[in-house]
Design an enzyme around this catalytic site. Structure first.
Site, PDB file in Angstrom:
ATOM      1  N   TYR A 133       1.028  -1.216  -0.026  1.00  0.00           N
ATOM      2  CA  TYR A 133       0.110  -0.206  -0.018  1.00  0.00           C
ATOM      3  C   TYR A 133       0.789   1.137  -0.122  1.00  0.00           C
ATOM      4  CZ  TYR A 133      -3.836   3.050   1.379  1.00  0.00           C
ATOM      5  OH  TYR A 133      -4.743   4.325   1.347  1.00  0.00           O
TER       6      TYR A 133
ATOM      7  N   LYS B   2       0.864   3.971  -3.089  1.00  0.00           N
ATOM      8  CA  LYS B   2       0.458   5.263  -2.799  1.00  0.00           C
ATOM      9  C   LYS B   2       1.754   6.362  -2.974  1.00  0.00           C
ATOM     10  CE  LYS B   2      -4.105   5.252  -1.863  1.00  0.00           C
ATOM     11  NZ  LYS B   2      -4.939   5.992  -2.618  1.00  0.00           N
TER      12      LYS B   2
END
Length: 290
Positions: free
Chosen positions: A171, A175
């Site tokens: 993640y 991101k």
């Protein structure tokens, strides 16, 4: 005189923070026209119908789109533009996100988390670009404070490939790349559209990690509820106090614009260019035909 509806095109708006944000906007006196991408359109429609919002004021269209498949992203863009017609896009919210520890079958060289969290939404901006520029839209990239965990961007080349064997949570990696994309689009759309990246904060109850063994601590001192997180994202829709430094596009969950040195690794223009392929390059690599 009736107030004109504002059009919001969004990904990741059928659950969690995105759903809550739309829910909050549906209570406002300002009319809104929502066009939302959803993997499960039937379930999403039922969820919004249960809100019993004022349909004489607001309109809501849900278009099926699986962001792991860029062909459906192209179809979504075409149907969204048809639905919008001569109206403009006031806001494009890019909020879709996933965390997967096992890759689903596919032909792309990239892992599913990267495709959803960056490539598919980067491609969507390409597809909507002409309309966004004509509309002078505001683009809201929902980001994460987790981007600060990346201290060596060179590892991204391997970590986000399909079946790379990476064991860590991707993640923050994806991101970080998506924030590179926000900066890239800010440069491309300078003078035409506003681009904002925003963190909703630490939200343990969004269900983001439901497909993994990772558990976010609900009792963390920085933990926020879904409604509070949605309010942080909503601020990115309305704030106009942009810093003079054009690189300071990141709005934190406590309402401050991060200083450039906090996000300095994402300010590398060569790195931004590397992770932001052209529309033609995306379509060639992912096998998308006209």
């Amino acid at each position: 005189m009736a107030t004109l509806a504002k059009t919001v095109v969004a990904t990741g708006a059928t659950s969690g923070i995105g759903f809550e944000l739309v829910k909050q906007l549906l209570t406002q006196t300002q009319p809104y026209k929502f066009i939302l991408a959803a993997r499960d359109a039937k379930t999403a429609q039922a969820a919004f119908d249960s809100l019993k919002y004022d349909t004489s004021k607001h309109s809501l269209t849900i278009i099926p789109s699986d962001l792991t498949n860029l062909k459906t992203v192209k179809t979504f863009s075409q149907q969204a533009l048809e639905k919008i017609g001569q109206d403009k896009i006031d806001y494009l919210m890019l909020n879709a996100a996933t965390v997967k520890t096992v890759d689903e079958p596919g032909v792309s060289k990239w892992c599913g988390t990267y495709i959803v969290n960056h490539l598919s939404q980067h491609y969507l901006v390409h597809l909507l670009r002409e309309k966004l520029e004509a509309s002078q839209s505001r683009l809201v990239f929902v980001s994460s404070g987790g981007i600060r965990l990346i201290d060596d961007p060179s590892v991204l080349d391997e970590s986000v490939k399909r079946n790379s064997g990476t064991k860590r949570d991707l993640y923050p990696d994806t991101k970080f790349i998506a924030l590179l994309g926000a900066h890239w689009w800010r440069r491309q759309l300078q003078g035409k559209c506003k681009v904002v990246a925003v963190s909703p904060g630490l939200i343990p109850t969004t269900g983001l990690y439901r497909q993994t063994d990772i558990k976010l601590p609900a009792d963390h001192p920085d933990a926020k509820s879904v409604p509070v997180g949605a309010q942080s994202v909503l601020a990115a829709f309305t704030r106009d106090d942009f810093p003079e430094d054009p690189d300071r596009i990141f709005l934190t969950s406590w309402g401050e614009w991060w200083e450039s040195d906090v996000i300095k690794l994402t300010l590398d223009k060569k790195l931004q260019d590397k992770w932001c392929p052209s529309k033609d390059e995306v379509e060639k690599e992912e096998g998308i035909t006209a």
